[in-house]
Scaffold this motif. Structure first.
Motif, PDB file in Angstrom:
ATOM      1  N   HIS A 271       0.924  -1.195  -0.230  1.00  0.00           N
ATOM      2  CA  HIS A 271       0.222   0.096   0.094  1.00  0.00           C
ATOM      3  C   HIS A 271       1.007   1.409  -0.379  1.00  0.00           C
ATOM      4  CE1 HIS A 271      -2.224   2.991   2.237  1.00  0.00           C
ATOM      5  NE2 HIS A 271      -3.046   2.937   0.703  1.00  0.00           N
ATOM      6  N   ASP A 272       1.659   1.044   0.843  1.00  0.00           N
ATOM      7  CA  ASP A 272       2.456   2.583   0.960  1.00  0.00           C
ATOM      8  C   ASP A 272       3.156   2.669  -0.447  1.00  0.00           C
ATOM      9  OD1 ASP A 272       1.905   3.114   3.534  1.00  0.00           O
ATOM     10  OD2 ASP A 272       3.577   1.409   4.404  1.00  0.00           O
TER      11      ASP A 272
ATOM     12  N   GLN B 131       1.367   3.943  -3.133  1.00  0.00           N
ATOM     13  CA  GLN B 131       1.373   5.654  -2.553  1.00  0.00           C
ATOM     14  C   GLN B 131       1.826   6.145  -3.027  1.00  0.00           C
ATOM     15  OE1 GLN B 131      -2.007   6.551  -2.021  1.00  0.00           O
ATOM     16  NE2 GLN B 131      -2.728   4.746  -2.203  1.00  0.00           N
TER      17      GLN B 131
END
Length: 132
Positions: free
Chosen positions: A100-101, A104
């Motif tokens: 996820h990081d 993003q």
């Protein structure tokens, strides 16, 4: 503004440039930069396991924005292989947080998750931990 204190001789990487403190040094960073303190930097020879290779590749993607696409592809491949080897739900959740990081574009935050993955990997390799 981000304030960083470096001890005498401590190194930091700022946008790919290696800085070394001469005496105790305080830096005030007033704009967005890719910065790693010496203890967050992994040397190539330390990338000796899948989780460590993941950290190293994510670190390169963070400090080398110009080469980020190439590093990103390596990170994605390494993550896929690591997910298959880590069996605990906590480790898999950490893989999801890392992914996820990265998705993003928050590579610095992903490095924290990668450090957790290194710990999970070390636990999985520890025979005493597996017997417990």
């Amino acid at each position: 503004m981000l304030r960083i204190t470096l001890r005498d001789g401590e190194k930091a990487i700022v946008n790919g440039a290696v800085l070394r403190a001469v005496g105790r040094t305080q830096l005030a960073v007033e704009n967005k930069v890719a910065i790693l303190r010496g203890r967050e930097v992994m040397r190539p020879e330390e990338a000796t396991s899948p989780a460590r290779q993941l950290y190293f590749s994510a670190m390169l993607a963070y400090i080398d924005p110009a080469g980020r696409d190439a590093h990103h592809d390596i990170v994605v491949g390494l993550l896929g292989g690591l997910v298959a080897t880590l069996a605990t739900p906590e480790a898999r959740d950490t893989c999801i947080r890392f992914a996820h990081d990265i998705a993003q574009g928050d590579y610095y935050k992903a490095l924290a998750a990668a450090r957790d993955l290194i710990a999970f990997e070390a636990q999985a390799a520890d025979p005493e931990h597996q017997a417990a």
